[in-house]
Write an enzyme that holds these catalytic residues in place. Structure first.
Site, PDB file in Angstrom:
ATOM      1  CD  GLU A 170      42.236  36.085  42.334  1.00 50.16           C
ATOM      2  OE1 GLU A 170      41.427  36.940  41.973  1.00 50.16           O
ATOM      3  OE2 GLU A 170      43.436  36.119  41.996  1.00 50.16           O
ATOM      4  N   GLY A 204      50.221  39.469  51.031  1.00 53.47           N
ATOM      5  CA  GLY A 204      50.311  40.853  50.578  1.00 53.47           C
ATOM      6  C   GLY A 204      51.537  41.092  49.719  1.00 53.47           C
ATOM      7  CB  CYS A 229      45.524  39.725  35.812  1.00 51.51           C
ATOM      8  SG  CYS A 229      46.221  41.173  36.563  1.00 51.51           S
ATOM      9  CD  GLU A 279      15.550  37.420  35.601  1.00 51.31           C
ATOM     10  OE1 GLU A 279      14.540  38.043  35.221  1.00 51.31           O
ATOM     11  OE2 GLU A 279      15.743  36.231  35.346  1.00 51.31           O
ATOM     12  CB  SER A 327      49.533  47.237  33.420  1.00 54.72           C
ATOM     13  OG  SER A 327      49.450  45.837  33.445  1.00 54.72           O
ATOM     14  N   GLY A 328      51.196  49.789  33.754  1.00 51.47           N
ATOM     15  CA  GLY A 328      51.222  51.253  33.869  1.00 51.47           C
ATOM     16  C   GLY A 328      52.334  51.867  33.049  1.00 51.47           C
ATOM     17  CE1 TYR A 358      40.850  41.705  44.463  1.00 47.51           C
ATOM     18  CE2 TYR A 358      41.766  42.596  46.481  1.00 47.51           C
ATOM     19  CZ  TYR A 358      40.942  42.723  45.385  1.00 47.51           C
ATOM     20  OH  TYR A 358      40.217  43.863  45.209  1.00 47.51           O
ATOM     21  CB  ALA A 375      36.513  40.510  39.846  1.00 43.17           C
ATOM     22  CE  LYS A 430      43.202  36.013  38.452  1.00 48.73           C
ATOM     23  NZ  LYS A 430      43.452  37.093  39.382  1.00 48.73           N
ATOM     24  CE1 TYR A 467      51.451  45.182  28.372  1.00 49.93           C
ATOM     25  CE2 TYR A 467      50.292  43.490  27.119  1.00 49.93           C
ATOM     26  CZ  TYR A 467      50.299  44.455  28.106  1.00 49.93           C
ATOM     27  OH  TYR A 467      49.169  44.692  28.831  1.00 49.93           O
ATOM     28  CG  HIS A 514      13.246  35.422  32.809  1.00 49.62           C
ATOM     29  ND1 HIS A 514      13.537  35.280  34.155  1.00 49.62           N
ATOM     30  CD2 HIS A 514      12.507  34.339  32.449  1.00 49.62           C
ATOM     31  CE1 HIS A 514      12.974  34.161  34.588  1.00 49.62           C
ATOM     32  NE2 HIS A 514      12.346  33.579  33.577  1.00 49.62           N
ATOM     33  CB  THR A 540      52.706  41.893  38.351  1.00 53.11           C
ATOM     34  OG1 THR A 540      53.892  42.398  38.955  1.00 53.11           O
ATOM     35  CG2 THR A 540      52.069  40.865  39.260  1.00 53.11           C
ATOM     36  CB  CYS A 541      48.872  42.414  34.851  1.00 52.15           C
ATOM     37  SG  CYS A 541      47.289  41.959  34.149  1.00 52.15           S
ATOM     38  CB  ALA A 552      66.424  51.484  35.429  1.00 55.43           C
TER      39      ALA A 552
END
Ligand code: NDP
Length: 461
Positions: free
Chosen positions: A181, A265, A48, A445, A15-16, A177, A345, A51, A99, A440, A42-43, A115
């Site tokens: 999950e 971890g 993510c 709310e 991602s980065g 996490y 989340a 998952k 991507y 509502h 990874t994501c 690399a």
């Protein structure tokens, strides 16, 4: 002639890294990126995205049960793990293609291979050497496994996404996490699930009420949470069964299962990159030490995302990648990334959404804190009869009335807290929350109608 082959060489197409390269290229920089596995990181490939697809899959079981209270008869439902994994793989391959296409369209050169740095301006990929003015390390993280006897029989989330057969009995080690999950995923799909966690309560670092509430809720779903327990070793029996020895206080016992998944971890992936040899400072976990602009200790070498061992979340890595590319090639002032009030989340079942301070953090930083809390049965559970409760909590600085934190455990919590995150980030007060009219009937709310407060002063704690 330019002095270097590229203006920017990015290591890692997650991602980065992908965001940084595309933004840099859009500014006119000559950019290359190296990836030794699959574009997406990874994501997209084993985090993510798959998952969340598995979380969706695992929820149908309860949805079918809940349907009967609403007059539906759902019969003949059955689940196929191989179909789910095959469909998930197809979707991941599609995203990987997108991507790759984005990189190609941005005119970023993709080097396939691992690399490593030869010096501060030279990178080796396979048997090729290329030079770059700046280098960005965006190699992410990798699961961290403790050295216990039989660890070779255990899997991590990497393998869990690819299992050919659904394990009937799963032992998950860890209480963060990924553990929580995957416990929900396997349980929802019908596996027997035990979670072994070394601490007093799952999700260390989250608000205490969130931890307790989620623990109760997932316990109701039949997930066995063994707190204060340690797995001493795992043995593979001749029939393939895995026998884990668990120490719980003084008591030792064994659990037989089909898979032992470690979710203990993740560590920054910096091994073999030649960073230390190039003079780049790493922290004790191997993370690249960077400043708020993503600059490492060596001029011209930057790092973003999980490899920096700060906040291991995709949207944060994307921001950091954008920041480095803009700083380097945007022609303006350096871009600093703000790591405060990052919403997050946990896609547990029910899910958790959280932004800002926990109660404990607020008490440590303010003299007086006001807590607004709600615990209620969600409307859907009335007819379904499901024994489930939703928890919401706002943490307010008594003096300024600013909402410092918002936490929720319950259906749609990630979606709801994403919106509330804007208000917390904007520094809005409880009065401004109260001035907002609720929608509502919704669970959300509650967040604008909670009036009863509990005051906590630092002096009293
Ligand atoms: P976490 O850091 O969240 O949790 C690791 C867990 O393993 C903790 O409960 C920790 O215990 C325990 N642990 C660590 N070392 C050992 C050990 N040697 N023996 C026994 N237990 C151990 O990591 P995860 O692997 O769950 O996830 C990694 C990161 O990825 C997360 O921190 C998060 O940033 C990101 N992520 C985000 C998601 C999301 O946004 N929804 C989903 C998945 C991952 P203790 O608490 O005692 O340290």
């Amino acid at each position: 002639m330019p002095q270097f082959d590229y203006d920017l060489f990015v290591i890692g197409a997650g991602s980065g890294g992908v965001r940084a390269s595309r933004v840099a290229a859009a500014f006119g920089a000559r950019v290359a990126i190296a990836e030794h596995y699959r574009v997406g990181g990874t994501c997209v490939i084993r985090g993510c995205v798959p998952k969340k697809l598995l979380v969706y899959a695992s929820h149908f079981h309860e949805d079918f049960e809940d349907a009967s209270g609403y007059g539906w008869t759902v019969s003949g439902s059955s689940f196929s793990w191989p179909i789910l994994i095959a469909n998930k793989n197809r979707e991941i391959a599609r995203l990987e293609g997108i991507y790759s296409k984005l990189l190609e369209n941005s005119k970023v050169t993709v080097h396939r291979g691992r690399a490593s740095l030869i010096d501060t301006h030279t990178v080796k990929v396979g048997d090729r050497q290329v030079t770059a003015d700046s280098i960005l390390v965006a190699t992410g993280g990798w699961p961290n496994l403790p050295k216990i006897p039989g660890i070779e029989h255990c899997i991590t989330s990497n393998e869990a996404f690819e299992l050919a057969v659904q394990p009937g009995r799963v032992l998950i080690v860890g209480g963060g996490y990924i553990a929580v999950e995957f416990a929900g995923i396997f349980r929802g799909l019908g596996s027997e699930v035990t979670v072994s966690y070394r601490g007093d309560q799952i999700l260390r670092g989250f608000d205490e009420d969130v931890r307790a509430h989620l623990s109760r809720e997932i316990g109701k779903k039949g997930i066995d949470i063994e707190l204060r327990s340690n797995v001493r070793g795992v043995e593979k029996l001749p029939d393939g069964t895995l026998r884990a020895t668990i120490l719980n206080g003084q008591a030792e016992r064994t659990i037989d299962c089909d898979a032992v998944m470690y979710a203990t971890g993740r560590r920054p992936a910096t091994k073999g990159l030649g960073l230390e040899e190039a003079g780049v400072r790493l922290d004790d976990d191997g993370g690249v030490v960077v400043d708020e602009y993503g600059r490492s200790s060596v001029p011209g070498i930057f790092a973003v995302g999980d490899v920096t061992n700060r906040i291991a979340l995709t949207p944060v890595a994307i921001r950091e990648g954008l920041g480095v590319a803009t700083t380097l090639f945007g022609g303006g002032a350096p871009v600093r990334i703000d790591h405060n009030d990052v919403p997050s989340a946990v896609f547990s079942q029910p899910p958790v959404g959280t932004v800002g301070m926990t109660e404990a953090q607020a008490i440590a930083s303010c003299d007086q804190v006001e807590i607004y809390q709600a615990d209620f049965r969600p409307m859907k559970a009335t007819l379904s009869g499901r024994d489930e409760r939703t928890m919401m909590k706002l943490i307010v600085d008594a003096k300024s009335q600013r909402v410092l934190g918002a936490h929720m455990v319950g259906g749609d919590a990630p979606e709801i807290i994403q919106g509330i995150g804007i208000a917390v980030k904007a520094g809005l007060t409880k009065q401004q929350f109260d001035a907002t009219v609720g929608i509502h009937p919704t669970a959300a709310e509650e967040l604008v109608t909670m009036r009863e407060k509990r005051s906590v002063s630092r002096a009293a704690t």
